[in-house]
Design a protein around this motif. Structure first.
Motif, short mmCIF file in Angstrom:
data_model
loop_
_atom_site.label_atom_id
_atom_site.label_comp_id
_atom_site.label_asym_id
_atom_site.label_seq_id
_atom_site.Cartn_x
_atom_site.Cartn_y
_atom_site.Cartn_z
N ILE A 157 0.83 -1.21 0.00
CA ILE A 157 0.00 0.00 0.00
C ILE A 157 0.87 1.26 0.00
CG2 ILE A 157 -1.66 1.35 1.36
CD1 ILE A 157 -3.06 -0.94 0.18
N THR A 248 -6.50 -5.88 7.37
CA THR A 248 -7.35 -6.91 6.79
C THR A 248 -6.53 -8.01 6.11
OG1 THR A 248 -7.39 -5.52 4.82
CG2 THR A 248 -9.28 -5.37 6.28
N ALA A 252 -5.55 -11.93 7.05
CA ALA A 252 -5.85 -13.06 6.17
C ALA A 252 -4.60 -13.90 5.94
CB ALA A 252 -6.42 -12.57 4.84
N PRO A 290 -11.57 -12.28 7.56
CA PRO A 290 -11.11 -11.48 8.70
C PRO A 290 -12.02 -10.31 9.09
CG PRO A 290 -9.80 -10.94 6.74
CD PRO A 290 -10.77 -12.01 6.33
N ALA A 354 -13.33 -3.10 -2.75
CA ALA A 354 -12.74 -2.58 -3.98
C ALA A 354 -11.33 -3.15 -4.18
CB ALA A 354 -12.70 -1.06 -3.94
C1 HEM Z 1 -8.17 -10.10 2.66
C2 HEM Z 1 -8.19 -8.79 2.67
C3 HEM Z 1 -9.42 -7.94 2.66
C4 HEM Z 1 -10.68 -8.23 3.12
C5 HEM Z 1 -11.16 -9.50 3.78
C6 HEM Z 1 -11.50 -7.07 2.86
C7 HEM Z 1 -12.82 -6.98 3.20
C8 HEM Z 1 -13.67 -5.94 2.86
C9 HEM Z 1 -15.08 -5.89 3.13
C10 HEM Z 1 -15.86 -6.96 3.86
C11 HEM Z 1 -15.55 -4.74 2.60
C12 HEM Z 1 -17.01 -4.30 2.59
C13 HEM Z 1 -17.26 -3.18 3.50
C14 HEM Z 1 -18.73 -2.92 3.75
O1 HEM Z 1 -19.59 -3.66 3.28
O2 HEM Z 1 -19.00 -1.94 4.47
C15 HEM Z 1 -14.44 -4.03 2.02
C16 HEM Z 1 -14.51 -2.80 1.41
C17 HEM Z 1 -13.42 -2.12 0.90
N1 HEM Z 1 -12.10 -2.57 0.85
FE1 HEM Z 1 -11.46 -4.37 1.48
N2 HEM Z 1 -10.74 -6.12 2.25
C18 HEM Z 1 -9.46 -6.61 2.11
C19 HEM Z 1 -8.39 -5.96 1.53
C20 HEM Z 1 -8.45 -4.71 0.95
C21 HEM Z 1 -7.35 -4.06 0.28
C22 HEM Z 1 -5.97 -4.64 0.08
C23 HEM Z 1 -7.80 -2.85 -0.13
C24 HEM Z 1 -7.08 -1.78 -0.89
C25 HEM Z 1 -6.19 -1.07 -0.51
C26 HEM Z 1 -9.19 -2.74 0.27
C27 HEM Z 1 -10.00 -1.64 0.02
C28 HEM Z 1 -11.35 -1.60 0.25
C29 HEM Z 1 -12.18 -0.48 -0.11
C30 HEM Z 1 -11.74 0.80 -0.80
C31 HEM Z 1 -13.49 -0.80 0.29
C32 HEM Z 1 -14.75 0.06 0.17
C33 HEM Z 1 -15.52 -0.25 -1.06
C34 HEM Z 1 -16.84 0.52 -1.12
O3 HEM Z 1 -17.33 0.98 -0.07
O4 HEM Z 1 -17.37 0.71 -2.23
N3 HEM Z 1 -9.55 -3.89 0.92
N4 HEM Z 1 -13.30 -4.79 2.18
#
Ligand code: HEM
Lengths: 402, 50
Positions: A157, A248, A252, A290, A354
């Motif tokens: 990141i 996150t 994982a 996670p 995303a």
């Molecule tokens: C295994 C790793 C990850 C898991 C399990 C995970 C899980 C999630 C989950 C469950 C959400 C949904 C949030 C909601 O419904 O309120 C989310 C949203 C999001 N995640 Fe991840 N995430 C991970 C890694 C990442 C990484 C590496 C990034 C990028 C840098 C990232 C960026 C985002 C963003 C920007 C959102 C918001 C999307 C939106 O609201 O439209 N995540 N993530």
């Protein structure tokens, strides 16, 4: 006595997501609730929340963004007097955005995370994993969480954002302050403020000394309908990248390492059949999902018999949904070539992660690199493995020997 | 996920949203892969018409 110290009377009416036993192993608690008369539990702790545990309910709530809003998405209430926005008054688009703004808030960052775009981080991630392994491979022992998993996503990141890699320890500390020590309100505010101030400095610096090719610069130059995006948006996205992308993914990777240390048959299966990697990663994400997110109820509503009130917090326990036997056969078993796997580790609906393509890549490369270099290893002692839970679940100390 | 299960059929557009890459009937050789994509799509966005 604080909320965390009172013993839990009944999981369906008094659950405590920060109870030490639940933090270590939340799955039996989820099962107890899911299979009870009351699969959507409620607690008065931490200003109250609801906890749906069935796949169907969690997905329905995630889809109903008008009733279950993303005004706040942390599992704990905001610190008093700072109720606007998720993070100490600074919103975190797109995760804290509701439609209609959510659309452009999300659309602007999606290209950065397409499978094609994230592929360019694969070699760098592999080199990084190899360098970490070089540090301990001759010792015959290592902490798979603290010496390995913890260092991978934060550096990816930081590279993406174009911020100094040397600040890794600070980034890690701040993110942990926000997501892990959630019952310590003062520490949470301080961590938020550190993140916000850091990115304000980065933005100011780029105004004076323009740069190329980093995400912060790209966001600063981005336009929507002919107008530059507001600086609050840039700030919000940057801090979200740090908060959503690090803890996150590292959790994982850590859980996967903990699993692999105990399952030589799965290591062998992957060695003999590398085609399994993509489904294996999905299966591990299902079982060790996670992340738990929250929603705020918009208006009074009865949902599956539960009288929810405007302003109530609902915890979307994706890890519980992922182990619902109504959706997954033998849900507690890791089946690396599982056929049907509509898991929701990355959420569901308009806020679906995303960064999922980047996360998958990081988890896969971290596991592949380790298994290539250290094919045989085991836990030193299960009882010394430590875990965090609540918003993000994963191991923080996990000694292995080889 | 669909792009992993059946890359011949599913890809993503320039902003990263999933899209179908081929038109018309899916060749028989790809049926198994497409079924896999369908049974793994968390959004239930894929429907197979036989
Ligand atoms: C295994 C790793 C990850 C898991 C399990 C995970 C899980 C999630 C989950 C469950 C959400 C949904 C949030 C909601 O419904 O309120 C989310 C949203 C999001 N995640 Fe991840 N995430 C991970 C890694 C990442 C990484 C590496 C990034 C990028 C840098 C990232 C960026 C985002 C963003 C920007 C959102 C918001 C999307 C939106 O609201 O439209 N995540 N993530």
């Amino acid at each position: 006595m604080t909320d965390t110290q009172k013993p839990v009377k009944d999981m369906t009416t008094d659950y405590d997501i920060f109870d030490p036993e639940f933090v270590k192993n939340p799955y039996s608690g989820y099962t107890e609730i899911r299979e009870s008369q009351c699969p959507i539990a409620h607690t008065e702790r931490y200003e109250g929340s609801w906890l749906p545990t069935r796949y169907e309910d969690v997905v329905a709530i995630a889809q109903e963004f008008e009733t279950f809003t993303s005004r706040q998405i942390l599992v704990m209430p905001p610190v008093e007097g700072r109720s606007e926005g998720a993070y100490a008054g600074v919103a975190a688009p797109p995760i804290t955005s509701d439609p209609p703004d959510h659309h452009w808030h999300r659309r602007l960052i999606l290209p950065v995370f397409s499978p094609q775009s994230v592929a360019k981080y694969e070699q760098g991630t592999r080199d990084l994993c190899n360098a970490l392994i070089d540090e301990f491979i001759d010792k015959g022992t290592a902490d798979a969480a603290a010496d390995y998993a913890q260092h991978i996503p934060v550096r990816v990141i930081a590279t993406m954002l174009g911020v100094p890699l040397e600040m890794e320890p600070e980034f890690t500390e701040w993110v942990r302050g926000v997501l892990e020590n959630m019952t310590d309100k003062e520490a949470r505010i301080k961590a938020f403020m550190n993140i916000v101030q850091f990115f304000m400095g980065q933005i100011e610096d780029r105004k004076k000394n323009p740069r190329e090719n980093d995400l912060i610069t790209e966001l600063m130059n981005a336009e929507v309908e002919g107008k530059k995006v507001p600086i609050e948006y840039v700030l919000g996205v940057c801090q979200l990248m740090l908060v959503a992308g690090i803890d996150t993914t590292w959790s994982a990777i850590g859980s996967c390492m903990w699993h692999m240390a105990q399952h030589p048959e799965h290591r062998k299966q992957l060695r003999e059949n590398p085609d399994l990697w993509p489904t294996a990663i999905e299966e591990l994400l299902r079982v060790y999902a996670p992340v738990t997110m929250a929603r705020i109820v918009d208006h009074d509503i009865e949902f599956q018999g539960c009288p929810m009130k405007a302003g109530d917090r609902v915890l979307m326990a994706f890890p519980a949904a992922n182990r619902d036997p109504r959706q997954f056969e033998n849900p507690d078993e890791v089946i690396l070539d599982r056929e049907n796997n509509r898991h929701v580790a990355f959420g569901s609906g308009i806020h679906r992660c995303a960064g999922s393509n980047l996360a998958r890549l990081e988890v896969r490369v971290a596991l592949q690199t380790w298994l290539d270099r250290i094919p045989e290893f085991e836990l030193v002692d299960q009882s010394t493995v430590t875990w965090v839970g609540g918003q993000v679940h994963g191991p923080r100390k996990c000694m292995v020997k080889f | 996920m669909c792009a992993i299960a059946a890359p011949e059929v599913f890809g993503s557009d320039e902003i990263g949203n999933a899209k179908v890459l081929i038109t018309g009937e899916i060749p028989a050789a790809l049926h198994a892969k497409v079924r896999r994509a369908e049974s793994n799509c968390p959004e239930r966005a894929i429907t197979i018409i036989e």
